[in-house]
Design an enzyme around this catalytic site. Sequence first.
Site, PDB file in Angstrom:
ATOM      1  N   ALA A  70       1.024  -1.160  -0.057  1.00  0.00           N
ATOM      2  CA  ALA A  70      -0.035   0.150  -0.024  1.00  0.00           C
ATOM      3  C   ALA A  70       0.937   1.319   0.084  1.00  0.00           C
ATOM      4  O   ALA A  70       2.094   1.128   0.441  1.00  0.00           O
ATOM      5  CB  ALA A  70      -0.718   0.120   1.327  1.00  0.00           C
TER       6      ALA A  70
ATOM      7  N   GLY B  54       0.456  -4.973   0.917  1.00  0.00           N
ATOM      8  CA  GLY B  54      -0.631  -4.741   0.105  1.00  0.00           C
ATOM      9  C   GLY B  54      -0.343  -5.622  -1.007  1.00  0.00           C
ATOM     10  O   GLY B  54      -1.017  -6.106  -1.968  1.00  0.00           O
TER      11      GLY B  54
ATOM     12  N   GLU C 232      -0.770  -9.279  -0.562  1.00  0.00           N
ATOM     13  CA  GLU C 232      -2.079  -9.613  -0.238  1.00  0.00           C
ATOM     14  C   GLU C 232      -2.897  -9.627  -1.457  1.00  0.00           C
ATOM     15  O   GLU C 232      -3.738 -10.273  -1.825  1.00  0.00           O
ATOM     16  CB  GLU C 232      -2.645  -8.374   0.758  1.00  0.00           C
TER      17      GLU C 232
ATOM     18  N   GLU D 190       4.870  -4.894   6.997  1.00  0.00           N
ATOM     19  CA  GLU D 190       4.159  -3.917   7.780  1.00  0.00           C
ATOM     20  C   GLU D 190       4.748  -3.742   9.051  1.00  0.00           C
ATOM     21  O   GLU D 190       4.632  -2.518   9.464  1.00  0.00           O
ATOM     22  CB  GLU D 190       2.767  -4.113   7.821  1.00  0.00           C
TER      23      GLU D 190
END
Length: 269
Positions: free
Chosen positions: A77, A120, A123, A143
């Site tokens: 992200a 992300g 993911e 993260e």
Amino acid sequence: MTTTTIEPKPMTTDEPLILTETDGHVAIIRINRPKVLNALNPALMTMMAEQMEAYDRDDDIYVIVLAGSERAFAAGADIADMAEQSTISMYKRDQFATWERIKKIKKPIVAAVSGFALGGGCELMMHCDVIICSETAQIGQPEINLGVMPGAGGTQRLTRAVGKALAMDVILTGRFLSAQEALDHGLVSRVVPPEHFFTEAMQVAKEMAKKGPIALRLAKEGVLKAHEMSLSEGLEYERKLFYTLFATEDQKEGMRAFVEKRKPEFKGK
Ligand code: CAA
């Protein structure tokens, strides 16, 4: 091969955030933020979900390929975008609603992964159904290094894919898995030399696109249910999907073609 681009939303960047092409019954979506290693911001994710839904509705498309660049599938992200957010602002913007839309795509998605697939990015890769990975891939959920933890399914999907011990190792230390480790632990489907990661993904997608598109969709649905149901419930569910396929012309065509020793011509009916 036809090439089209989706125009970006004005506030984000002048570059198209994703690039799209179609090749026969295969649609290709490429993440296109090279300057930030394909970091995923909300505008990009919304555009990707919209495009996937459009392909999901398009009867001519049977399979979707999702690719990044050779250097990065996606490095997570967008950290700059999240840095000053608060609990309330994150809650209100509900960015994971977009990920739910990607989760609901019914057609198979083949990921073409090279370089970084982090946070992300990892993911997003795990939202895909078949994962073709370059030997150079570095996969992880770092993260923890940012004072947070995975938020788009990492603790759940990684654990289901590789088991608790390795998922804890990856998520709590932030270390990256090599492509080979990811393959050894069942996180990715195939590992190929870097120059072949995209062509191999296309070959896999084209092979799948020769099958009956309704059978592809229901088979994907069945496999995904294995993560959500008990064995008995999953077997019941599978049986219903299996019986449903006997209402399709493709089932008649596939079985008759076998008996008549010819290649089937599936029509998605
Ligand atoms: N968000 C925003 N920008 C990013 C980014 C990210 N996730 N990852 C890389 N970039 C940017 C860098 O800031 C840099 O920009 P500048 O050139 O303007 O400085 C550019 O991409 C190139 O990156 P590096 O110079 O850092 O390249 P490198 O080869 O030295 O390192 C890397 C590569 C190891 C991937 C490193 O960039 C990195 O650690 N990136 C962050 C990875 C990460 O923590 N991802 C998780 C994000 S949080 C998340 O995803 C939450 C969730 O669950 C949804």
